[in-house]
Design a protein around this motif. Structure first.
Motif, PDB file in Angstrom:
ATOM      1  N   HIS A   1       0.819  -1.211   0.000  1.00 37.09           N
ATOM      2  CA  HIS A   1       0.000   0.000   0.000  1.00 37.09           C
ATOM      3  C   HIS A   1       0.855   1.265   0.000  1.00 37.09           C
ATOM      4  CE1 HIS A   1      -3.568  -2.385   0.425  1.00 37.09           C
ATOM      5  NE2 HIS A   1      -2.893  -3.113   1.297  1.00 37.09           N
ATOM      6  N   HIS A   2       1.729   1.315  -0.956  1.00 34.54           N
ATOM      7  CA  HIS A   2       2.562   2.491  -1.207  1.00 34.54           C
ATOM      8  C   HIS A   2       3.439   2.861  -0.031  1.00 34.54           C
ATOM      9  CE1 HIS A   2       1.026   3.143  -5.220  1.00 34.54           C
ATOM     10  NE2 HIS A   2      -0.107   2.691  -4.738  1.00 34.54           N
ATOM     11  N   GLU A   3       3.862   1.842   0.681  1.00 35.79           N
ATOM     12  CA  GLU A   3       4.897   2.043   1.699  1.00 35.79           C
ATOM     13  C   GLU A   3       6.237   1.730   1.039  1.00 35.79           C
ATOM     14  OE1 GLU A   3       4.751   3.188   4.996  1.00 35.79           O
ATOM     15  OE2 GLU A   3       6.831   3.300   4.326  1.00 35.79           O
ATOM     16  N   GLN A   4       7.167   2.724   1.107  1.00 35.00           N
ATOM     17  CA  GLN A   4       8.449   2.500   0.447  1.00 35.00           C
ATOM     18  C   GLN A   4       9.582   2.281   1.442  1.00 35.00           C
ATOM     19  OE1 GLN A   4       9.343   5.415  -2.501  1.00 35.00           O
ATOM     20  NE2 GLN A   4       7.330   5.322  -3.441  1.00 35.00           N
ATOM     21  N   ASP A   5       9.275   2.423   2.718  1.00 38.06           N
ATOM     22  CA  ASP A   5      10.328   2.324   3.729  1.00 38.06           C
ATOM     23  C   ASP A   5      10.598   0.847   4.029  1.00 38.06           C
ATOM     24  OD1 ASP A   5      12.010   2.474   5.852  1.00 38.06           O
ATOM     25  OD2 ASP A   5      11.010   4.224   6.734  1.00 38.06           O
TER      26      ASP A   5
ATOM     27  N   MET B   1       9.046  -3.187   6.126  1.00 38.93           N
ATOM     28  CA  MET B   1       8.741  -4.404   5.374  1.00 38.93           C
ATOM     29  C   MET B   1       9.337  -5.607   6.106  1.00 38.93           C
ATOM     30  SD  MET B   1       9.537  -2.971   1.611  1.00 38.93           S
ATOM     31  CE  MET B   1       8.717  -1.528   0.973  1.00 38.93           C
ATOM     32  N   GLY B   2       9.808  -6.564   5.349  1.00 39.11           N
ATOM     33  CA  GLY B   2      10.408  -7.734   5.974  1.00 39.11           C
ATOM     34  C   GLY B   2       9.494  -8.936   5.872  1.00 39.11           C
TER      35      GLY B   2
ATOM     36  N   THR C   1      13.676  -6.440   2.872  1.00 33.99           N
ATOM     37  CA  THR C   1      12.353  -6.497   2.263  1.00 33.99           C
ATOM     38  C   THR C   1      11.733  -7.889   2.367  1.00 33.99           C
ATOM     39  OG1 THR C   1      13.216  -4.917   0.678  1.00 33.99           O
ATOM     40  CG2 THR C   1      11.070  -5.860   0.199  1.00 33.99           C
ATOM     41  N   PHE C   2      12.525  -8.881   1.997  1.00 33.99           N
ATOM     42  CA  PHE C   2      11.923 -10.203   1.818  1.00 33.99           C
ATOM     43  C   PHE C   2      12.218 -11.163   2.959  1.00 33.99           C
ATOM     44  CE2 PHE C   2      12.473  -8.617  -2.573  1.00 33.99           C
ATOM     45  CZ  PHE C   2      11.120  -8.584  -2.906  1.00 33.99           C
TER      46      PHE C   2
ATOM     47  N   LYS D   1       8.057  -6.379  10.100  1.00 33.21           N
ATOM     48  CA  LYS D   1       8.208  -5.310  11.092  1.00 33.21           C
ATOM     49  C   LYS D   1       6.903  -4.572  11.329  1.00 33.21           C
ATOM     50  CE  LYS D   1      12.787  -5.641   9.981  1.00 33.21           C
ATOM     51  NZ  LYS D   1      13.147  -6.215   8.679  1.00 33.21           N
ATOM     52  N   ASP D   2       6.064  -4.574  10.316  1.00 34.71           N
ATOM     53  CA  ASP D   2       4.783  -3.904  10.476  1.00 34.71           C
ATOM     54  C   ASP D   2       3.709  -4.925  10.158  1.00 34.71           C
ATOM     55  OD1 ASP D   2       2.421  -2.444  10.109  1.00 34.71           O
ATOM     56  OD2 ASP D   2       3.588  -0.609   9.731  1.00 34.71           O
TER      57      ASP D   2
END
Lengths: 668, 101
Positions: free
Chosen positions: A359-363, A367-368, A442-443, A448-449
């Protein structure tokens, strides 16, 4: 091949339909038109390429004159397209990667209210980029050069409701103007001295006009390089590219990774004959390229925005291409341009898929653990990462390795070649590190969220299929340029006759007969290409290759240890070198430096012009004139008393004066 | 023995000066107007006198023109004065200052 001139016009048609019919064309049709024109262009390009390949080497240069454009005395410029080894490769990259990105955009921009506008811009960009790489003269190239700059501006600021996006667009445009000014001056110098702007004629006359190593070719080269630093984001003008990430992600993939930013590299490859006469300038180009590669990689180490990591990575990889150009290895530069187009477009599109899913989160810190949620995206992204890091069999390995080898052994760089090689190798180490870090954050690891993670989903197939195709290209693309000592190097065999492997770029060309179709066959005359790297030191190349593989693997493992196995260690590392971390996190404070040295003085000077020169001086002049007139008027007002006797007196006095003059003086 | 031409010139000069004084110092527009006529006729006397003494008919021809123009001027001028009186209620030039800047 008779149809190759159609290639640039297909996207133009798409642009006109979608742009003019933006109110009437249905959304589905707009997307279909935009994709299919680029797809057809790609098909024509491949067909024309195969036909070109079937010609003997000497005939592999075809010009199609559309119409005479400017005819002013001695100055003649045609709108003409050139189809030769270099432009065919560039056109296939632009249309091929462009087509995949167009298709991907169908999914990515599906719900955007500016859907049709987006595709119109994208088609316009493709048109401009094709003009740039297909134009047979410097002026047409410059039209394309400006056109892609305009589209870049339009697409960076595509979400114009956001201040940051419009600011980034303006920044990109203004910074690019500085470079464009260099290209323009360079073109003037070329025309002034050779009397032509057509590539073939210029390179034909260049050896007679310019003295190799003299000031004139050096000045031209450096002016073109100024343009390249703007368009291709090199030191000191690279600052616009990271900000350009405000645009939609497929735009970043197409314009700011795969095509537009490589225009500078193309310019150098195209004009290699000219640049080979300016060894000093080539040295500058190589040094700037190496420093850019290094500096951008250091900044990439600490970025937390996934797109910014890729943006700095792009700047860094473009630095490699200029390092290659500066070493005289134009083919290696074009080869890296191609592999980079594959894997960086892949990485950007993959990041777009991730951003969409989150949803347009770039930080990346939010992620994770997305690996299981998005199997296709994560797999393809990792393939792109391996290609970027330079792991063997993936595309980036071959091209980067060729560049580093050429840097080490370059005849033009001489003693500083190995120094630049060290810088390049360090940058390669950091490249492996930061891209592994990005993958890990990222992957891998723990989500984290939780909310973002729960809502994440794999993208639709319209987005994942282009990813898979690019992943395949990123894997096998490198085999087009397997190391030279293995004899069968497709890139060198193809481009070699045109560009030449090394320094001696004085390749001539004779005009052939003009056929009825207005198509001129240009015979690529005898060229002493390949001189720079005639004798290959196989042992050295293998050793260097081994070192770069070791570096890449070390970088990956190191980052893996820090970010996947022991996530706490990464934070500790930042804390251990607070000064360094701050420097990198602040992007070397280049933006702040420019702000203080250029922007603030300009703003101050503008304010001075506004408040003092304009408000006080110019306005004072205007208002002063008015005041003066009013003053004179009010001084003379009493004369107009309205009293008839006064007028009569004045008439009398006047009459007496005139009469006195006539009687006493005038009679004589 | 004819009257010398100088006498006529002196008479014309005196009449002209009276006319000028009238224009400059009187306030009634009608009087001013009459003074203007006086100045014109002073000029006429001068012209006729010179014409006779020089035996040249041109001067007398000009006088006829002057008389004709003066008649027209009187017609227009009187009309203006009447209109002014209707509008302003006075023909005192010091009280009519419509052209004041």
């Amino acid at each position: 091949m008779d149809l190759f001139w159609l290639i640039p016009f297909l996207p133009l048609i798409g642009f006109l339909i979608n742009g003019i019919g933006i109110k009437w064309v249905p959304k589905q049709l707009a997307g279909l038109i935009a994709c299919s024109v680029v797809g057809i262009a790609f098909a024509i390009a491949v067909g024309a390429f195969l036909e070109l390949r079937s010609l003997p080497v000497a005939d592999r240069s075809v010009t199609h004159v559309m119409f005479p454009w400017i005819m002013a005395g001695q100055f003649n410029v045609n709108v003409a397209f050139l189809w030769d080894q270099l432009s065919s490769v560039m056109v296939m990259i632009v249309t091929g990667v462009g087509f995949l990105i167009h298709v991907y955009s169908l999914g990515y921009m599906k719900n955007d209210p500016g859907f049709k506008r987006y595709f119109a811009y994208l088609n316009l960009f493709t048109f401009a980029m094709l003009l740039l790489v297909m134009g047979d003269n410097f002026l047409l190239l410059f039209v394309g050069w400006e056109g892609v700059g305009l589209c870049s501006y339009l697409l960076i600021g595509f979400w114009y409701q956001k201040d940051s996006a419009t600011d980034a667009g303006k920044k990109a445009f203004i910074v690019n103007r500085i470079g464009d000014f260099g290209v323009l001056l360079g073109m003037f110098l070329v025309y002034w001295n050779t009397g032509s702007l057509t590539f073939v004629e210029v390179f034909e006359r260049a050896p007679a006009v310019f003295i190799a190593g003299a000031a004139l070719p050096t000045a031209i080269t450096l002016l073109f390089f100024l343009g390249a630093t703007g368009k291709s984001a090199q030191l000191p003008l690279y600052v616009w590219l990271p900000d350009a990430m405000e645009g939609p992600t497929p735009v970043s993939a197409l314009i700011h990774a795969a095509t537009m930013v490589t225009a500078g590299v193309y310019l150098f490859a195209r004009a290699s004959g000219l640049f080979a006469m300016a060894p000093d300038a080539m040295m500058v180009v190589a040094i700037v390229g190496a420093l850019t590669a290094f500096m951008a990689a250091t900044i990439g180490l600490v970025q937390n925005d996934i797109k910014r990591v890729l943006a700095y990575s792009t700047v860094s990889q473009l630095g490699y291409m200029f390092l290659a150009v500066g070493s005289g290895a134009y083919i290696a530069a074009i080869f890296h341009l191609m592999t980079h187009a594959f894997f960086k477009a892949l990485l950007f599109l993959g990041s777009g898929s991730v951003i969409e899913a989150c949803h347009h989160e770039q930080d990346m810190r939010k992620m994770g653990g997305l690996r299981k949620k998005m199997p296709i995206t994560s797999t393809t992204f990792m393939i792109g990462s391996l290609a970027l890091a330079g792991v063997p069999i993936f595309a980036g390995f071959f091209s980067k390795d060729e560049i580093l080898y050429n840097t080490f052994t370059s005849g033009t760089l001489g003693a500083i070649g190995p120094v630049l090689w060290v810088i390049g190798a360090l940058a390669a180490l950091m490249t492996a590190f930061y891209i592994t870090r990005a993958v890990a954050m990222t992957f891998y690891g723990e989500p984290k969220d939780k909310e973002i993670h729960d809502h994440a989903h794999e993208s639709p197939s319209v987005m994942t299929v282009p990813l898979m195709i690019l992943a395949v290209a990123s894997t096998v693309g490198g085999f087009l340029g397997i190391p030279i000592f293995m004899k069968y190097n497709v890139m060198h065999n193809w481009l070699g006759p045109l560009i030449g492997g090394g320094g001696h770029g004085a390749h001539g060309g004779d005009h052939g007969a003009v056929t009825e179709h207005g198509t001129t066959h240009l015979a690529a005359g005898p060229s002493d290409h390949g001189g720079g790297h005639a004798e290959h030191n196989v042992t050295l190349e293998v050793i260097l290759m081994g070192i770069s593989v070791a570096i890449a693997l070390f970088g990956i493992v190191w980052a893996w240890q820090n970010y996947v196995k022991h996530p706490k260690r990464a934070e500790a590392m930042g804390a251990r070198f607070p000064g360094l971390y701050k420097l990198l996190d602040g992007k070397w404070f280049v933006d702040e430096f420019y702000n203080a040295v250029i922007v603030v003085p300009i703003v101050g000077f503008s304010k001075f012009l506004w408040t003092v020169v304009d408000s006080e001086f110019v306005d004072g002049l205007v208002n002063g004139t008015g005041k003066l007139m009013r003053g004179i008027g009010s001084a003379l007002r009493p004369v107009q008393s309205g009293l008839t006797p006064n007028y009569a007196t004045a008439i009398l006095v006047g009459a007496i004066v005139i009469m006195g003059y006539v009687v006493l003086g005038g009679a004589r | 023995m004819p009257v010398p031409v100088e006498y006529f010139q002196i008479l014309a000069g005196i009449l002209f000066a009276i006319g000028v004084m009238g224009v400059l110092f009187r306030r009634n527009l009608l009087i001013i107007f009459m003074s203007v006529e006086l100045m014109l006729n002073a000029a006429n006397i001068s012209l006729v006198a010179f014409s006779r003494s020089l035996n040249n008919i041109d001067g007398q021809v000009i006088v006829f023109f002057v008389l004709a123009v003066a008649a027209a001027e009187v017609a227009v001028g009187l009309a203006i004065i009447i209109d002014l009186f209707r509008k302003e209620g006075t023909v005192d030039v010091n009280r009519v200052r419509l052209l004041r800047g």
